[in-house]
Every structure is written in structure tokens, then in C-alpha cells.
Design an enzyme around this catalytic site. Structure first.
Site, mmCIF file in Angstrom:
data_model
loop_
_atom_site.group_PDB
_atom_site.id
_atom_site.type_symbol
_atom_site.label_atom_id
_atom_site.label_comp_id
_atom_site.label_asym_id
_atom_site.label_seq_id
_atom_site.Cartn_x
_atom_site.Cartn_y
_atom_site.Cartn_z
ATOM 1 C CD GLU A 142 -2.852 -1.188 2.407
ATOM 2 O OE1 GLU A 142 -3.954 -1.706 2.245
ATOM 3 O OE2 GLU A 142 -2.503 -0.686 3.492
ATOM 4 C CB CYS B 239 1.758 6.693 11.208
ATOM 5 S SG CYS B 239 2.416 8.192 10.562
HETATM 6 N N1 SAH Z 1 10.030 1.122 9.585
HETATM 7 C C1 SAH Z 1 10.133 2.552 9.588
HETATM 8 C C2 SAH Z 1 8.973 3.219 8.837
HETATM 9 C C3 SAH Z 1 7.670 2.919 9.451
HETATM 10 S S1 SAH Z 1 6.274 3.915 9.461
HETATM 11 C C4 SAH Z 1 10.194 3.048 11.020
HETATM 12 O O1 SAH Z 1 10.066 2.249 11.932
HETATM 13 O O2 SAH Z 1 10.423 4.227 11.230
HETATM 14 C C5 SAH Z 1 6.580 5.513 9.902
HETATM 15 C C6 SAH Z 1 6.258 5.897 11.327
HETATM 16 O O3 SAH Z 1 4.957 5.515 11.795
HETATM 17 C C7 SAH Z 1 7.250 5.296 12.306
HETATM 18 O O4 SAH Z 1 7.689 6.295 13.164
HETATM 19 C C8 SAH Z 1 6.398 4.292 13.045
HETATM 20 O O5 SAH Z 1 6.939 3.964 14.289
HETATM 21 C C9 SAH Z 1 5.083 5.035 13.117
HETATM 22 N N2 SAH Z 1 3.954 4.196 13.482
HETATM 23 C C10 SAH Z 1 3.816 2.867 13.311
HETATM 24 N N3 SAH Z 1 2.632 2.466 13.805
HETATM 25 C C11 SAH Z 1 2.002 3.559 14.262
HETATM 26 C C12 SAH Z 1 0.727 3.786 14.870
HETATM 27 N N4 SAH Z 1 -0.122 2.789 15.085
HETATM 28 N N5 SAH Z 1 0.428 5.047 15.204
HETATM 29 C C13 SAH Z 1 1.273 6.062 14.978
HETATM 30 N N6 SAH Z 1 2.467 5.916 14.408
HETATM 31 C C14 SAH Z 1 2.842 4.663 14.057
#
Ligand code: SAH
Length: 349
Positions: free
Chosen positions: A89, A328
Site C-alpha cells: 500500500e 502511520c
Molecule cells: N520502519 C520505519 C517506517 C515505518 S512507518 C520506522 O520504523 O520508522 C513511519 C512511522 O509511523 C514510524 O515512526 C512508526 O513507528 C510510526 N507508526 C507505526 N505504527 C504507528 C501507529 N499505530 N500510530 C502512529 N504511528 C505509528
């Protein structure tokens, strides 16, 4: 699967069977078409016979949009199909200053963060450079003249767990003039050796670090990678990246009630980010059935105010696309039909 031509840069293309006997200007023409997302039948300045032969052997594009969901805030979520049928996605966000595409770098993810849906089924496979480029060109094909100006490597996957392909993709974007490095953000859960490699390899993208707690013993409860990568080392690697690139680092922090928004969290977070240019991006925790609790708007602002009072540079990230599970942490490998029922737009407009 046929080899994907967008996996090769111009120099590598010139060495491929069927292409190596072409004059350099033909290779240049072909490369230009490829980075624009064109399929063989659109490459009108190449001889028909050459196009037909290339098509027998190679694929020209790495990703197709097969479903679209549109949020009430204008955000679009795409379901891409890769050439082997794998699904990922992506999310297109529209801001006043332009369009940002959230790109997936892996099918699934093996980091196992408790709050994130992308890793629920583990890692399926890495995306290649050409497949990531395909996500971008497919989004641009829908965008008309409002092309994507910023790329955030924040879709499914851990970009630094796919270092070779992701860095190749970043280079292709900048070298082809599609998106410059300063308009690319790379988010990582903190693979410190790879953060240092990014610095050593001369990258100048915006580095975003998913911290979510300034304390190792708490962080490990929600992020398995914290067993190996300690907060102090992550901040050292961030400083190293800043020193090499001159780019301010972003610390991402998803606020979870009772877990990471206490006064001592604010104080430690401030301490960690005080000695080099760092900005703290507070993220409202999005719902992913994780059982973890988010904070109210009031609580979020109270934590922000506390950080600001301590002298930190911090803002709350506006959450887009929540109603289509495009925010996110909500992107998945397997899609649910009900997250793709909201597109009422004409795809050709
Ligand atoms: N693997 C990378 C990119 C992931 S997504 C990383 O870990 O950074 C990007 C951001 O969204 C990251 O900061 C991740 O921790 C955050 N994220 C993941 N799940 C989330 C959620 N349920 N709510 C808010 N942010 C979230």
C-alpha cells in the site's frame, strides 16, 4: 518474473542483452521513458521492433495501482500490485505546499513493533529499486500536473533493512531529477549501523528516527529491535548523520497513554535531543488493534507544551487518511476490502 528495466540505471542498462548493441542516445531515450513510468507502447521515439523485442524479455514498470481509497481529508491510499502479484500500500497526501507520497520499501516487515500493522505477518520480501520507482510513477500518472514533490519512506517495511535497494532508489530519484534528496525523508526504527552507513555514503535525506520512548527498558516492550539497538547508540548515530549531512534529524514519537508521555519521558527526550539540531515529531497513535492506547488532543498538547517549555523543538504531526486506514502504522500486506470502498473519484480525471 521478467527482469524489470527500472531496476537498472542508465549505465547498467547499456550493458543488458538487446540494449548493449544500441547507440548511447537510444539508451538515454529508453532510460528517460523508464523513469517517467512509461510502458513499451508509449516509447514512441524507439523503433517498434526494438520495443517489441524488449517487451518479450523485460518488464518496464514495477507497480500498478489496482485499488484506490479516498479519505474525507483528500488523502488517497493506493493498493499496488507488483509483477509477482505481491501487494503493498502507499499513501498520497496533499498539503498546501504540494504532494507527498508515502512509499513502501518491503512487502511486510520483520521489525515487529507492537503498535504497527505492517509487520503483523512478518517480512515477505524486499522491494527492488524499480518497484519503488513504480509506486512513484503510478501515483504521478494519476496526479496530472500536480506531481509528487516529496517522498517519505514511511510505508510498509523498514527502509534500512533493505539498504541496497532503498539507497539505489534515492539516488535514482535525485539523479533523474524526479525528487531531490532534500525532499526525501527516510524513517527508521533505528538500525544504527545502517544510519552510519547512510552518513558515510554521503546521503542528505531527512533522517527520521522512530524512538517512541527515551528509555531502553520501556522501548523494548513495544519495539523488539530495542534489544539490539540502544537509545544512546541511536542518538549517537543520529549525531553522526547530522555531522556528515548537516541535516536536522527528526525524532518520531507516537504518544501512548500511560506509557511514554510522563514528565520523566519529556525530560529525558529533551536531554537526548539537546546537543545537536533535532526536531521532535509527536504522532497521535493510530488504531491498529494493538491494544495500546493513544492520547486525547488535550493530553497531546500538554506533552507538547511540556517539551517546548523544556526548550525542545517539537510539533504534533497532523494525522491524514485515518478513515481509510492510511495513517502511520495502518498499512498492511494483505488488504481488507472495506478499506478500499471509499473511492468515488473518476480514476481518469
Ligand atoms: N520502519 C520505519 C517506517 C515505518 S512507518 C520506522 O520504523 O520508522 C513511519 C512511522 O509511523 C514510524 O515512526 C512508526 O513507528 C510510526 N507508526 C507505526 N505504527 C504507528 C501507529 N499505530 N500510530 C502512529 N504511528 C505509528
Amino acid at each position: 518474473m521478467k527482469p524489470l528495466l527500472t531496476d537498472y540505471d542508465e549505465r547498467e542498462l547499456a550493458d543488458l542483452p538487446l540494449i548493449c548493441d544500441q547507440p548511447p542516445y537510444r539508451v538515454r531515450q529508453l532510460h528517460k521513458w523508464l523513469v517517467s513510468g512509461a510502458d513499451f507502447d508509449e516509447m514512441t521515439d524507439l523503433p517498434k521492433q526494438l520495443r517489441a523485442r524488449l517487451e518479450e524479455t523485460y518488464s518496464a514498470t514495477g507497480a500498478r495501482i489496482i485499488k484506490v481509497a479516498r479519505s474525507s481529508d483528500g488523502t488517497e491510499k493506493y493498493l499496488y500490485s507488483l509483477n509477482d502479484g505481491s501487494l503493498v500500500e502507499g499513501v498520497l497526501m496533499t498539503y498546501k505546499y504540494g504532494r507527498t507520497l508515502c512509499v513502501s520499501t518491503q512487502v511486510g516487515c520483520r521489525m515487529g513493533c507492537a503498535f504497527c500493522a505492517s509487520g503483523r505477518d512478518g517480512l515477505f520480501r524486499n522491494l527492488s529499486c524499480g518497484e519503488m520507482l513504480g509506486e512513484l510513477t503510478a501515483a504521478n500518472a494519476r496526479a496530472g500536473d500536480k506531481r509528487v514533490g516529496n517522498v517519505v519512506l514511511m510505508g510498509s517495511g523498514e527502509p534500512l533493512d533493505n539498504y541496497e535497494n532503498v539507497t539505489k532508489f534515492i539516488r535514482r530519484l535525485s539523479e533523474s531529477g524526479i525528487v531531490g534528496q532534500r525532499s526525501v525523508s527516510l524513517s527508521t526504527c533505528g538500525l544504527t549501523d545502517k544510519v552510519r552507513a547512510l552518513a558515510d555514503d554521503g546521503f542528505s535525506v531527512t533522517l527520521c528516527l522512530s524512538l517512541h520512548s527515551p528509555f531502553d527498558d520501556r522501548r523494548v516492550k513495544i519495539m523488539p529491535t530495542a534489544r539490539r539497538y540502544k537509545v544512546a547508540d541511536i542518538m549517537d548515530a543520529a549525531r553522526y548523520y547530522f555531522n556528515a549531512s548537516g541535516r536536522r534529524v527528526i525524532v518520531e514519537y507516537a504518544m501512548m497513554r500511560g506509557f511514554n508521555t510522563r514528565d520523566e519521558d519529556a525530560r529525558e527526550l529533551r536531554r537526548l535531543t539537546a546537543d545537536f539540531p533535532c526536531h521532535i515529531n509527536l504522532i497521535p497513535l493510530n488504531d491498529t488493534d494493538s491494544g495500546l492506547k493513544g492520547v486525547t488532543t488535550k493530553e497531546a498538547h500538554a506533552f507538547l507544551d511540556r517539551l517546548t517549555a523544556l526548550g525542545a523543538s517539537a510539533t504534533i504531526r497532523r494525522s491524514l487518511g485515518e478513515d481509510i486506514e492510511g495513517a502511520c502504522g495502518q498499512l498492511k500486506r494483505r488488504y481488507t476490502e472495506n478499506s478500499f470502498t471509499e473511492d468515488k473519484t473518476d480514476h481518469n480525471d
